[in-house]
Design an enzyme around this catalytic site. Structure first.
Site, PDB file in Angstrom:
ATOM      1  N   THR A 107      -7.184   9.447  -4.894  1.00  0.00           N
ATOM      2  CA  THR A 107      -7.209   9.271  -3.445  1.00  0.00           C
ATOM      3  C   THR A 107      -6.696  10.534  -2.749  1.00  0.00           C
ATOM      4  OG1 THR A 107      -6.807   6.924  -3.763  1.00  0.00           O
ATOM      5  CG2 THR A 107      -6.465   7.766  -1.555  1.00  0.00           C
ATOM      6  N   GLU A 133       0.838  -1.204   0.000  1.00  0.00           N
ATOM      7  CA  GLU A 133       0.000   0.000   0.000  1.00  0.00           C
ATOM      8  C   GLU A 133       0.869   1.249   0.000  1.00  0.00           C
ATOM      9  OE1 GLU A 133      -2.774  -0.319  -0.974  1.00  0.00           O
ATOM     10  OE2 GLU A 133      -4.293  -1.065   0.415  1.00  0.00           O
TER      11      GLU A 133
END
Lengths: 308, 308
Positions: A180, A128
């Site tokens: 994001t 991530e």
């Protein structure tokens, strides 16, 4: 056994009121990942279907976790991972987490399950970091454990696997881009204490509903007055889609991750399909292309489906 | 049966991270309340032990709920309630809620349990309005249901009875005054989103710990970084007492209600008694008088203990 295949599914993070703490694992879509043991300490990542992946494993969502994992091994073996990417990046349903979690589950299987699920999550979070700059476990945890997971605390990491409600999930992925970083940037830094109290009442209700298998309580608790009102402005039609899905029988739902996908939970497949129809109609009306999925909450998470 | 006696126990609202949403019922202390049916539509409230209570039932914490309840009855009977007040008002362990919840439980028993627990809570909230100006259910709900209750939502009222963990409770009531209005006034109107997220992670963890019977998780989740840091300045010695109680083996705890009482949860009676000793030592050192209680979480709530 020289190798195995793992189905690494998508996931929904930021489960409405449970922003940053609650996520669930989907049954579909799922990436397929082939793993092969190499007899030298090397790591090779390949794309099976022409989808462009960074060749350098350290820059790859699947590779970075395995680099960390290999630091814990003696320097005698390596791995080749071939990824059949099925989950579109930028969809908001955990594309990077599928690669990262799938990678650690597959390699761990080849190692005879040397590492615990908690350790796997710690490794996978390095994926991530490659994908978004932040080591978060919101999507990885449900993909490793299956079902619904609670991240009670990030530092120290404290993940509570809850249960897997028998619920169907409908997802629409409108073909718009929500970055994001933008979705983060528009959040307010402060929230009113009143709203925060209502939010943690709902988080408590959602956790209770899941553990007590009370679908009506789950539905009543799927409310978010802090994140959704801000982020939903990035998704055309969000409010109408949501209202109409609930009118069609969905228990509730909201933005998947940081969007643009929208997810809805339903008690039956029939309702989940009606909800899909509502989503299709709405985005067709808006002239926005979309993908939809009708699936269910995945009890098992990322899973070895073949050995060779 | 012409009458009955009810034990109406204290309670702990604002369960650490669960500010305004989570509360638990205590086994002691408890008010004792005698109920007698009258053959005319009258309501008489008496104090058994000289403790000064408002004579006008409408201004009385036990009376106001029964006035509301009697509106639902035909105009043929009334009630006399005699209160043996054992829970000190202003202690932060739900003195007014004990009277209000005890009143509705006792009268409902004389009526053959005509009303549901949800209805009883709605009536009893009129007692809290008399006591504090606000119709809240934080203390009433655990006293009516027993165990730990979650108030997911206030409007509409949505109360989720959770479970009753097998935990011991130690309480210290230092003899200082903390006015609920002051305790409210010093709270900040806004909180940072980061803190709010950690708080709802802990609320989720606490609810999960209770429902999964995981005491370690309950302990880890008993953290409040929003309310406690502000309100604890009204309670001398709070920080030291808390740290030393946890060092003595308590799972955790915090301010009971809006204070000044402090509560701690422990897995064994032995630890709960050691925790009491710590509390006594600390407040003795500070030169502040106190009462302490070593009790446990009450599964049953307010309870009929005698009929006559």
């Amino acid at each position: 056994m020289n190798g195995c295949t793992v189905a690494a599914p998508g996931s929904v993070a930021n489960l409405v009121c449970g922003f940053d703490v609650l996520g669930l694992c989907l049954s579909a879509p799922a990436d397929l990942m082939d793993f092969r043991i190499l007899d030298e300490p090397k790591l090779i990542i390949k794309s099976a279907d022409g989808y462009p992946l960074p060749e350098n494993p350290a820059e790859n969502t699947a590779g970075a976790p395995i680099i960390e994992m290999m630091k814990e091994l003696d320097n005698t073996i390596g791995f080749e991972i071939t990824i059949h990417k099925k989950i579109k990046p930028g969809s908001g349903i955990g594309s990077s987490a599928a690669s990262a979690a799938g990678a650690v589950v597959g390699v761990n299987h080849l190692l005879g399950n040397k590492f615990t699920k908690e350790q796997l999550i710690e490794f996978a979070m390095f994926g991530e970091k490659v994908a978004s700059g932040v080591k978060h476990a919101d999507n990885i945890a449900p993909v490793v454990y299956g079902g619904v997971t609670l991240i009670r605390s990030v530092a120290p990491l404290d993940i509570i696997p809850l249960k897997s409600p028998n619920l169907h999930v409908t997802i629409v992925h409108p073909q718009i881009e929500v970055r994001t970083a933008d979705a983060r940037a528009i959040l307010r830094r402060d929230v009113s204490l009143k709203s925060a109290i209502r939010q943690w009442g709902n988080v408590g209700g959602l956790v209770a509903g899941i553990l007590m298998e009370d679908n009506a309580l789950i539905g009543r608790s799927l409310q978010d007055e802090i994140i959704e009102p801000v982020r939903s402005i990035l998704i055309p039609g969000f409010k109408d889609v949501k209202l109409k899905c609930i009118a069609a029988g969905a228990l509730g739902g909201g933005i998947s991750g940081s969007g643009p996908s929208i997810f809805m939970l339903s008690e039956t497949e029939e309702i989940a399909k009606n909800v899909e129809k509502v989503m299709q109609d709405e985005f067709t009306k808006l002239g926005i292309d979309y993908y939809t999925y009708v699936t269910f909450i995945n009890k098992e998470g990322a899973k070895v489906i073949n050995e060779f």
